[in-house]
Design a protein around this motif. Sequence first.
Motif, PDB file in Angstrom:
ATOM      1  N   ALA A   6      42.237  46.366  14.681  1.00 46.19           N
ATOM      2  CA  ALA A   6      40.952  46.485  15.386  1.00 46.19           C
ATOM      3  C   ALA A   6      39.836  45.759  14.642  1.00 46.19           C
ATOM      4  O   ALA A   6      38.952  45.164  15.280  1.00 46.19           O
ATOM      5  N   GLU A   7      39.897  45.773  13.318  1.00 43.99           N
ATOM      6  CA  GLU A   7      38.835  45.154  12.523  1.00 43.99           C
ATOM      7  C   GLU A   7      38.823  43.631  12.707  1.00 43.99           C
ATOM      8  O   GLU A   7      37.755  43.026  12.858  1.00 43.99           O
ATOM      9  N   ARG A  10      37.417  42.812  16.067  1.00 41.68           N
ATOM     10  CA  ARG A  10      35.955  42.978  16.046  1.00 41.68           C
ATOM     11  C   ARG A  10      35.287  41.750  15.430  1.00 41.68           C
ATOM     12  O   ARG A  10      34.323  41.206  15.991  1.00 41.68           O
ATOM     13  N   PHE A  41      42.047  46.178  23.164  1.00 40.31           N
ATOM     14  CA  PHE A  41      41.451  47.477  22.836  1.00 40.31           C
ATOM     15  C   PHE A  41      42.181  48.603  23.580  1.00 40.31           C
ATOM     16  O   PHE A  41      42.493  49.649  22.998  1.00 40.31           O
ATOM     17  N   LYS A  45      44.185  51.750  22.022  1.00 39.49           N
ATOM     18  CA  LYS A  45      43.847  53.115  22.435  1.00 39.49           C
ATOM     19  C   LYS A  45      45.097  53.861  22.923  1.00 39.49           C
ATOM     20  O   LYS A  45      45.315  55.027  22.600  1.00 39.49           O
ATOM     21  N   LEU A  48      47.212  54.856  20.053  1.00 33.27           N
ATOM     22  CA  LEU A  48      46.627  56.024  19.376  1.00 33.27           C
ATOM     23  C   LEU A  48      46.957  57.311  20.135  1.00 33.27           C
ATOM     24  O   LEU A  48      47.380  58.313  19.543  1.00 33.27           O
ATOM     25  N   ALA A  49      46.780  57.262  21.461  1.00 31.63           N
ATOM     26  CA  ALA A  49      47.055  58.432  22.304  1.00 31.63           C
ATOM     27  C   ALA A  49      48.530  58.814  22.228  1.00 31.63           C
ATOM     28  O   ALA A  49      48.875  59.994  22.145  1.00 31.63           O
ATOM     29  N   ASN A  52      49.301  60.458  18.873  1.00 32.69           N
ATOM     30  CA  ASN A  52      48.785  61.836  18.867  1.00 32.69           C
ATOM     31  C   ASN A  52      49.699  62.761  19.650  1.00 32.69           C
ATOM     32  O   ASN A  52      49.982  63.879  19.229  1.00 32.69           O
TER      33      ASN A  52
ATOM     34  N   LEU B 111      33.249  57.677  25.289  1.00 30.08           N
ATOM     35  CA  LEU B 111      33.809  56.609  26.130  1.00 30.08           C
ATOM     36  C   LEU B 111      35.296  56.390  25.819  1.00 30.08           C
ATOM     37  O   LEU B 111      36.106  56.195  26.730  1.00 30.08           O
ATOM     38  N   ILE B 112      35.630  56.411  24.526  1.00 28.97           N
ATOM     39  CA  ILE B 112      37.026  56.151  24.124  1.00 28.97           C
ATOM     40  C   ILE B 112      37.947  57.291  24.580  1.00 28.97           C
ATOM     41  O   ILE B 112      39.036  57.044  25.093  1.00 28.97           O
ATOM     42  N   LYS B 114      37.539  59.333  26.999  1.00 27.54           N
ATOM     43  CA  LYS B 114      37.437  59.620  28.433  1.00 27.54           C
ATOM     44  C   LYS B 114      38.795  59.400  29.124  1.00 27.54           C
ATOM     45  O   LYS B 114      39.450  58.382  28.882  1.00 27.54           O
ATOM     46  N   SER B 117      44.009  61.983  26.235  1.00 28.57           N
ATOM     47  CA  SER B 117      44.181  63.206  25.435  1.00 28.57           C
ATOM     48  C   SER B 117      43.666  63.042  24.006  1.00 28.57           C
ATOM     49  O   SER B 117      43.881  63.908  23.164  1.00 28.57           O
ATOM     50  N   ILE B 118      42.971  61.915  23.737  1.00 26.82           N
ATOM     51  CA  ILE B 118      42.500  61.666  22.371  1.00 26.82           C
ATOM     52  C   ILE B 118      41.335  62.601  22.031  1.00 26.82           C
ATOM     53  O   ILE B 118      40.409  62.741  22.829  1.00 26.82           O
ATOM     54  N   LYS B 119      41.403  63.186  20.839  1.00 29.61           N
ATOM     55  CA  LYS B 119      40.303  64.045  20.386  1.00 29.61           C
ATOM     56  C   LYS B 119      39.300  63.202  19.598  1.00 29.61           C
ATOM     57  O   LYS B 119      39.666  62.154  19.059  1.00 29.61           O
ATOM     58  N   ASP B 122      40.330  62.352  16.078  1.00 26.74           N
ATOM     59  CA  ASP B 122      41.448  61.414  15.891  1.00 26.74           C
ATOM     60  C   ASP B 122      41.013  59.949  15.948  1.00 26.74           C
ATOM     61  O   ASP B 122      41.782  59.060  15.568  1.00 26.74           O
ATOM     62  N   ILE B 123      39.806  59.701  16.458  1.00 30.61           N
ATOM     63  CA  ILE B 123      39.374  58.311  16.649  1.00 30.61           C
ATOM     64  C   ILE B 123      38.956  57.691  15.310  1.00 30.61           C
ATOM     65  O   ILE B 123      38.048  58.218  14.655  1.00 30.61           O
ATOM     66  N   PRO B 124      39.600  56.600  14.894  1.00 33.28           N
ATOM     67  CA  PRO B 124      39.206  55.979  13.618  1.00 33.28           C
ATOM     68  C   PRO B 124      37.901  55.202  13.745  1.00 33.28           C
ATOM     69  O   PRO B 124      37.510  54.797  14.855  1.00 33.28           O
ATOM     70  N   SER B 126      37.185  52.226  12.788  1.00 32.05           N
ATOM     71  CA  SER B 126      37.353  50.818  13.202  1.00 32.05           C
ATOM     72  C   SER B 126      37.357  50.688  14.718  1.00 32.05           C
ATOM     73  O   SER B 126      36.808  49.726  15.282  1.00 32.05           O
ATOM     74  N   LEU B 127      37.959  51.680  15.397  1.00 34.30           N
ATOM     75  CA  LEU B 127      38.023  51.637  16.863  1.00 34.30           C
ATOM     76  C   LEU B 127      36.627  51.822  17.480  1.00 34.30           C
ATOM     77  O   LEU B 127      36.283  51.173  18.478  1.00 34.30           O
ATOM     78  N   GLU B 129      33.813  50.976  16.013  1.00 36.15           N
ATOM     79  CA  GLU B 129      33.088  49.720  15.762  1.00 36.15           C
ATOM     80  C   GLU B 129      33.503  48.651  16.777  1.00 36.15           C
ATOM     81  O   GLU B 129      32.672  47.889  17.270  1.00 36.15           O
ATOM     82  N   LEU B 130      34.803  48.612  17.071  1.00 35.54           N
ATOM     83  CA  LEU B 130      35.315  47.639  18.039  1.00 35.54           C
ATOM     84  C   LEU B 130      34.725  47.875  19.423  1.00 35.54           C
ATOM     85  O   LEU B 130      34.298  46.933  20.104  1.00 35.54           O
ATOM     86  N   LYS B 131      34.680  49.150  19.827  1.00 36.04           N
ATOM     87  CA  LYS B 131      34.127  49.495  21.140  1.00 36.04           C
ATOM     88  C   LYS B 131      32.657  49.084  21.218  1.00 36.04           C
ATOM     89  O   LYS B 131      32.199  48.541  22.221  1.00 36.04           O
TER      90      LYS B 131
END
Lengths: 63, 154
Positions: A6-7, A10, A41, A45, A48-49, A52, B111-112, B114, B117-119, B122-124, B126-127, B129-131
């Motif tokens: 991701a970095e 970006r 992206f 995502k 990641l989901a 989890n 937004l991420i 939405k 099931s991500i809490k 759990d969002i890093p 870097s993600l 910043e990317l968004k």
Amino acid sequence: MKIKNAEQLRNFVLKSIEDLDHGIIDVEKLSIISKSAEAIFSSIKLELAYNNMRNEVPNIDFL
Amino acid sequence: MSNEITRNCKKHGNLIGSEIIRKGKLKSGNQAYRCRKCMQELHKNNYNKNKNELYEKIKKYKQENKDLVRKWKRDFFVKNREKYLPSKRLRDRERHKKGVKDLTDDYLKHLISKRSSIKYSDIPKSLIELKRCLLMTKRKISEVSKSNKMDHKK
């Protein structure tokens, strides 16, 4: 150029915005980059989901 | 001749009217009085001294009487609905506006996560910043294309 995380993505997008300001690329090209970045992206995502979700499933030993 | 009670305090001098409060009764059966300011100081000191114990006591009482506390809260809200409801809504709206304008971390996390099931936890980073970067790009594109359209019209 290979984007691994991701970095890096970006940094690439930020560089593209700078290029637009300097007139190296035009808006259409930036919008294509933006759409591609959005797609990457979404895949990050999704990953990641998925991770989890996999962690949430308890390890039940049936034996 | 006025019936106003007057007393003398060692600390605050002569007291009149609202500076005096009733405090129990004397052995003779007559009403006892105290200086209001002195009593306020006494209560304040006692409160500061026993603050932690008091909080624990209140916490314990709330845990033991959950239904009762819930009822009190509900009654209070129903009584003061007009006072609290619009302000909360306005506060939420302002927070949302600020989030959209400044692209705050909470807004981006919202937004991420939405429709997934991500809490939030759990969002890093870097993600996020990317968004933020992607949204900035989108805004930049719309801004430039708008200005281009205006130039064409001229």
